[in-house]
Scaffold this active site. Sequence first.
Site, PDB file in Angstrom:
ATOM      1  N   THR A 262      13.373  57.443  47.453  1.00 36.81           N
ATOM      2  CA  THR A 262      12.422  58.459  47.895  1.00 36.81           C
ATOM      3  C   THR A 262      11.938  59.237  46.674  1.00 36.81           C
ATOM      4  O   THR A 262      12.719  59.589  45.793  1.00 36.81           O
ATOM      5  CB  THR A 262      13.046  59.424  48.911  1.00 36.81           C
ATOM      6  OG1 THR A 262      13.352  58.698  50.107  1.00 36.81           O
ATOM      7  CG2 THR A 262      12.084  60.550  49.270  1.00 36.81           C
TER       8      THR A 262
ATOM      9  N   PHE B  60      10.496  62.590  45.382  1.00 35.98           N
ATOM     10  CA  PHE B  60      10.379  64.014  45.686  1.00 35.98           C
ATOM     11  C   PHE B  60       9.505  64.678  44.625  1.00 35.98           C
ATOM     12  O   PHE B  60       9.487  64.255  43.464  1.00 35.98           O
ATOM     13  CB  PHE B  60      11.759  64.683  45.698  1.00 35.98           C
ATOM     14  CG  PHE B  60      12.654  64.208  46.802  1.00 35.98           C
ATOM     15  CD1 PHE B  60      12.647  64.826  48.043  1.00 35.98           C
ATOM     16  CD2 PHE B  60      13.514  63.135  46.611  1.00 35.98           C
ATOM     17  CE1 PHE B  60      13.479  64.389  49.070  1.00 35.98           C
ATOM     18  CE2 PHE B  60      14.341  62.691  47.623  1.00 35.98           C
ATOM     19  CZ  PHE B  60      14.327  63.316  48.859  1.00 35.98           C
TER      20      PHE B  60
END
Length: 390
Positions: free
Chosen positions: A290, A292
């Site tokens: 992921t 961020f």
Amino acid sequence: MADTSKNQPAVVDLAVSRARIDEIDAQIVELFERRMHIAADVAAYKRATGKAVLDKQREAQKIAKASELASDEFKRFIPPLFSMMMEMSRAYQHSILDDAASDTVPAATKTLAELPAHAHVAVQGVEGAYQHIACTKLFCDPQIEFVPTFDAVADAVERGEVEYGILPLENSTAGTVDRVYDLLYKRGLYIARALTLRIDHDLLAKHGVSLDDITEVFSHEQALRQCTDFIAGMPGEVISTACRNTAMAARAVAESERDNVAAISSSACAELYGLDVLQHAIQDESDNFTRFICVAKSPQFVGEPDRSSLLLITPHEPGALFRVLSRIAALGVNLLKLESRPIPGSEFEFMFYVDIESTPNDAAFAETIAQITPLCDSLAYLGSYAEVSA
């Protein structure tokens, strides 16, 4: 035997043909420069009269007239040729008027070697959430403000209640977190740094609960999508219930009076909320990452930024996006990402999020902005930053 030499095509002297092309190209360059000098006079007139640089009716008439001058063999090539030439003329006029990139790329308010160690940072969720983990990777000892939603993170940064906010932008399996892109645009936030974090999802439950006991799984909607195959293969029929984030899902299981619920969360949350790990790394794709982002109210350069993010809205007409991308390529700027999003309230019209390998510190960046701005209905700068991994 019949002599067939008369039927053979004449052999072309390639060197002669290339020399002729070189001569014509030199003439084209000379004529192009003459045309651009006259475009400068047009820009001066438009400045004095307040007229817009783009005159669609005039351009359409010019293309139609030029097409009539061409022979049938080459008529189809005239519209794209003259369209490109007129785009160059508009870009030059904008550069003369000094309004092509006005207010598009505000100057960085800060230049920092690193993010401040003790910064006040807004994080969606509760302790143990992946956003919280990302925050601790980006900041040494942050003062963390936990808030319930992504919107609340953006609100806190926009109002100046915190210095920074942490938001998930995209996942390698589940794709983009669309809401976050919308918030960047609507709230006028800027990316200060990006972090790619490996995500291993674990199935957590209370002590003594087995996999066979589970009838409902809690987690964030993205995590649920990333574990679709695992959930489908669980014993019995299992319901998936979305929570605001994975840490809240773990806390909900810990506080529940039921023994048939589990959470997809992190091993850190298992320790934090006193749960057992029933199974480790249950995501469908082993390489699950992921991205961020750390956002701020104003643009700032942290470390050595190597990429910039832009939002483009192009005219709703054939070739509009191609013209922008071809201009970026022609300037030698590497395109790192292209993401489309529907424009709210518009039918089948899209905005585009673009990452380029260039920053305001590069000479190519200013030229890129100057040349693509006239091709867009709207262009927004979302920040320049470095991307790190953890």
